[in-house]
Design an enzyme around this catalytic site. Structure first.
Site, PDB file in Angstrom:
ATOM      1  N   GLY A  12      21.893 155.082  98.986  1.00 48.77           N
ATOM      2  CA  GLY A  12      20.783 154.062  98.857  1.00 48.77           C
ATOM      3  C   GLY A  12      19.684 154.828  97.975  1.00 48.77           C
ATOM      4  N   GLY A  15      14.363 157.559  99.191  1.00 47.22           N
ATOM      5  CA  GLY A  15      13.720 157.175 100.475  1.00 47.22           C
ATOM      6  C   GLY A  15      14.229 156.057 101.371  1.00 47.22           C
ATOM      7  N   TYR A  48       9.515 164.349  86.983  1.00 45.23           N
ATOM      8  CA  TYR A  48       8.691 163.336  87.148  1.00 45.23           C
ATOM      9  C   TYR A  48       7.408 163.154  86.527  1.00 45.23           C
ATOM     10  CZ  TYR A  48      11.826 161.741  91.071  1.00 45.23           C
ATOM     11  OH  TYR A  48      12.665 161.343  91.842  1.00 45.23           O
ATOM     12  N   ASP A  87      25.381 163.036 102.664  1.00 40.59           N
ATOM     13  CA  ASP A  87      23.990 162.256 102.479  1.00 40.59           C
ATOM     14  C   ASP A  87      24.083 161.578 100.892  1.00 40.59           C
ATOM     15  OD1 ASP A  87      22.887 164.448 101.178  1.00 40.59           O
ATOM     16  OD2 ASP A  87      21.144 164.200 102.153  1.00 40.59           O
TER      17      ASP A  87
HETATM   18  N1  LIG Z   1      14.367 153.782 109.320  1.00 38.05           N
HETATM   19  C1  LIG Z   1      13.477 154.590 109.358  1.00 38.05           C
HETATM   20  N2  LIG Z   1      12.314 154.151 109.903  1.00 38.05           N
HETATM   21  C2  LIG Z   1      11.072 155.166 109.755  1.00 38.05           C
HETATM   22  N3  LIG Z   1      11.006 156.141 108.827  1.00 38.05           N
HETATM   23  C3  LIG Z   1      12.257 156.325 108.160  1.00 38.05           C
HETATM   24  C4  LIG Z   1      13.535 155.750 108.368  1.00 38.05           C
HETATM   25  N4  LIG Z   1      14.364 156.142 107.701  1.00 38.05           N
HETATM   26  C5  LIG Z   1      13.978 157.325 107.156  1.00 38.05           C
HETATM   27  N5  LIG Z   1      12.723 157.511 107.560  1.00 38.05           N
HETATM   28  C6  LIG Z   1      11.671 158.482 106.761  1.00 38.05           C
HETATM   29  O1  LIG Z   1      11.546 158.114 105.498  1.00 38.05           O
HETATM   30  C7  LIG Z   1      11.480 159.450 105.028  1.00 38.05           C
HETATM   31  C8  LIG Z   1      12.784 159.528 103.794  1.00 38.05           C
HETATM   32  O2  LIG Z   1      13.820 159.253 104.491  1.00 38.05           O
HETATM   33  P1  LIG Z   1      15.270 160.304 103.925  1.00 38.05           P
HETATM   34  O3  LIG Z   1      16.212 160.101 105.171  1.00 38.05           O
HETATM   35  O4  LIG Z   1      14.567 161.621 103.543  1.00 38.05           O
HETATM   36  O5  LIG Z   1      15.402 159.304 102.794  1.00 38.05           O
HETATM   37  P2  LIG Z   1      16.456 159.633 101.459  1.00 38.05           P
HETATM   38  O6  LIG Z   1      17.431 160.769 101.951  1.00 38.05           O
HETATM   39  O7  LIG Z   1      17.475 158.251 101.444  1.00 38.05           O
HETATM   40  O8  LIG Z   1      15.744 159.815 100.391  1.00 38.05           O
HETATM   41  C9  LIG Z   1      11.376 160.597 105.939  1.00 38.05           C
HETATM   42  O9  LIG Z   1      10.338 161.146 106.094  1.00 38.05           O
HETATM   43  C10 LIG Z   1      12.047 159.681 107.092  1.00 38.05           C
HETATM   44  O10 LIG Z   1      11.805 160.422 108.286  1.00 38.05           O
HETATM   45  N1  LIG Z   2      17.264 161.579  88.211  1.00 39.82           N
HETATM   46  C1  LIG Z   2      17.716 161.786  89.141  1.00 39.82           C
HETATM   47  N2  LIG Z   2      17.193 161.995  90.319  1.00 39.82           N
HETATM   48  C2  LIG Z   2      17.694 162.328  91.376  1.00 39.82           C
HETATM   49  C3  LIG Z   2      19.177 162.324  91.525  1.00 39.82           C
HETATM   50  N3  LIG Z   2      19.719 162.541  92.647  1.00 39.82           N
HETATM   51  C4  LIG Z   2      18.363 162.752  93.632  1.00 39.82           C
HETATM   52  N4  LIG Z   2      17.402 162.526  92.791  1.00 39.82           N
HETATM   53  C5  LIG Z   2      15.956 162.512  93.129  1.00 39.82           C
HETATM   54  C6  LIG Z   2      15.313 161.616  93.745  1.00 39.82           C
HETATM   55  C7  LIG Z   2      14.361 162.092  94.608  1.00 39.82           C
HETATM   56  O1  LIG Z   2      12.977 162.433  94.072  1.00 39.82           O
HETATM   57  C8  LIG Z   2      15.016 163.464  95.120  1.00 39.82           C
HETATM   58  C9  LIG Z   2      15.982 163.639  96.337  1.00 39.82           C
HETATM   59  O2  LIG Z   2      16.804 162.296  96.359  1.00 39.82           O
HETATM   60  P1  LIG Z   2      16.893 161.460  97.744  1.00 39.82           P
HETATM   61  O3  LIG Z   2      17.739 160.149  97.174  1.00 39.82           O
HETATM   62  O4  LIG Z   2      17.818 162.210  98.731  1.00 39.82           O
HETATM   63  O5  LIG Z   2      15.476 161.089  98.110  1.00 39.82           O
HETATM   64  O6  LIG Z   2      15.887 163.868  94.053  1.00 39.82           O
HETATM   65  C10 LIG Z   2      19.867 161.964  90.539  1.00 39.82           C
HETATM   66  O7  LIG Z   2      21.163 162.404  90.254  1.00 39.82           O
HETATM   67  N5  LIG Z   2      19.202 161.991  89.245  1.00 39.82           N
END
Ligand SMILES: Nc1ncnc2c1ncn2[C@@H]1O[C@H](COP(=O)(O)OP(=O)(O)O)[C@@H](O)[C@H]1O
Ligand SMILES: Nc1nc2c(ncn2[C@H]2C[C@H](O)[C@@H](COP(=O)(O)O)O2)c(=O)[nH]1
Length: 207
Positions: A12, A15, A48, A87
């Site tokens: 996904g 975030g 960024y 993940d």
């Molecule tokens: N379903 C949800 N409801 C509320 N907060 C969430 C939910 N899923 C994730 N979060 C919060 O949102 C933030 C991003 O989640 P994270 O699992 O790190 O996302 P990703 O790995 O996709 O970037 C974290 O602070 C997490 O605790």
């Molecule tokens: N340009 C790219 N950015 C990436 C990649 N994989 C992760 N990310 C960035 C996005 C977030 O700032 C951070 C952590 O990723 P999450 O999806 O776990 O929140 O790193 C990539 O392949 N390319």
């Protein structure tokens, strides 16, 4: 026919809740968790601030790290018939690279990406969390990583579309991979245990 040993990837946009859900699933199924290491990435902050300038270094860094992690995962789990939950899916490298790289650099990256990853085993179950921009922005703020706080919402919006397209392509290119889509706006697996149970039940149908 015997089902393959579960190799589950949660995917996904930024975030969406990948790490959160992957951690919960690993705990529930008692599978080892393969987690992306973000805090030690030396390029994200610079990226960024200036995407054009730092994109190639960043994408190569992610690719090399994930390649090493995937190699280890195959050796330690997949090739021994042991389950694992991750993940991320290695394909996310190419999703991001198509968004951030252009011209020569994208072509060089494409060749290296295929060289490194084509012959590696891929996850057989993808749990894809589809989430709207407003939810992503809220979660990014909640997570509070300083370098992500000024991410251009336009970049996130395009990544959401890129993910949608990539998942559609994967469905066609890899018909044997189970892809479970979760509506990350409706299903809140953190706040509502019953939502988490729904996700677990869907996954169990395929294990
Ligand atoms: N379903 C949800 N409801 C509320 N907060 C969430 C939910 N899923 C994730 N979060 C919060 O949102 C933030 C991003 O989640 P994270 O699992 O790190 O996302 P990703 O790995 O996709 O970037 C974290 O602070 C997490 O605790
Ligand atoms: N340009 C790219 N950015 C990436 C990649 N994989 C992760 N990310 C960035 C996005 C977030 O700032 C951070 C952590 O990723 P999450 O999806 O776990 O929140 O790193 C990539 O392949 N390319």
């Amino acid at each position: 026919m015997k089902k393959p040993c579960p190799f589950i990837a949660v995917e996904g946009a930024i975030g969406a809740g990948k790490t959160t859900l992957a951690t919960m699933l690993a705990e529930r199924f008692d599978y080892p968790l393969l987690k992306e290491i973000v805090d030690e990435n030396p390029f994200l902050d610079k990226f960024y601030q200036n995407i054009e300038e730092w994109a190639f270094q960043l994408e190569m860094f992610f690719l090399c790290n994930r390649y090493k992690q995937l190699e280890d995962t195959v050796q330690n789990y997949v090739s021994q018939g042991l389950p694992v939950v991750s993940d991320y899916h290695i394909y996310k490298n190419w999703i991001f690279a198509q968004r951030t790289l252009h011209g020569d650099k994208r072509e060089k990256y494409r060749q290296i990406y295929h060289l490194l990853t084509d012959d590696l085993p891929k996850p057989n179950v993808i749990v894809y969390i589809h989430t709207e921009l407003a939810t992503l922005l809220k979660r990014i703020e909640k997570r509070g990583r300083s370098f992500e706080q000024d991410i251009d919402p336009g970049y996130l919006e395009r990544l959401i579309e890129d993910y949608e397209m990539a998942i559609t392509q994967l469905r066609t290119q890899e018909p044997d991979t189970v892809i479970i889509t979760i509506d990350g706006n409706e299903l809140d697996f953190v706040e509502h245990p019953e939502h988490f149970e729904q996700i677990v039940a869907k996954i169990k149908e395929h294990l």
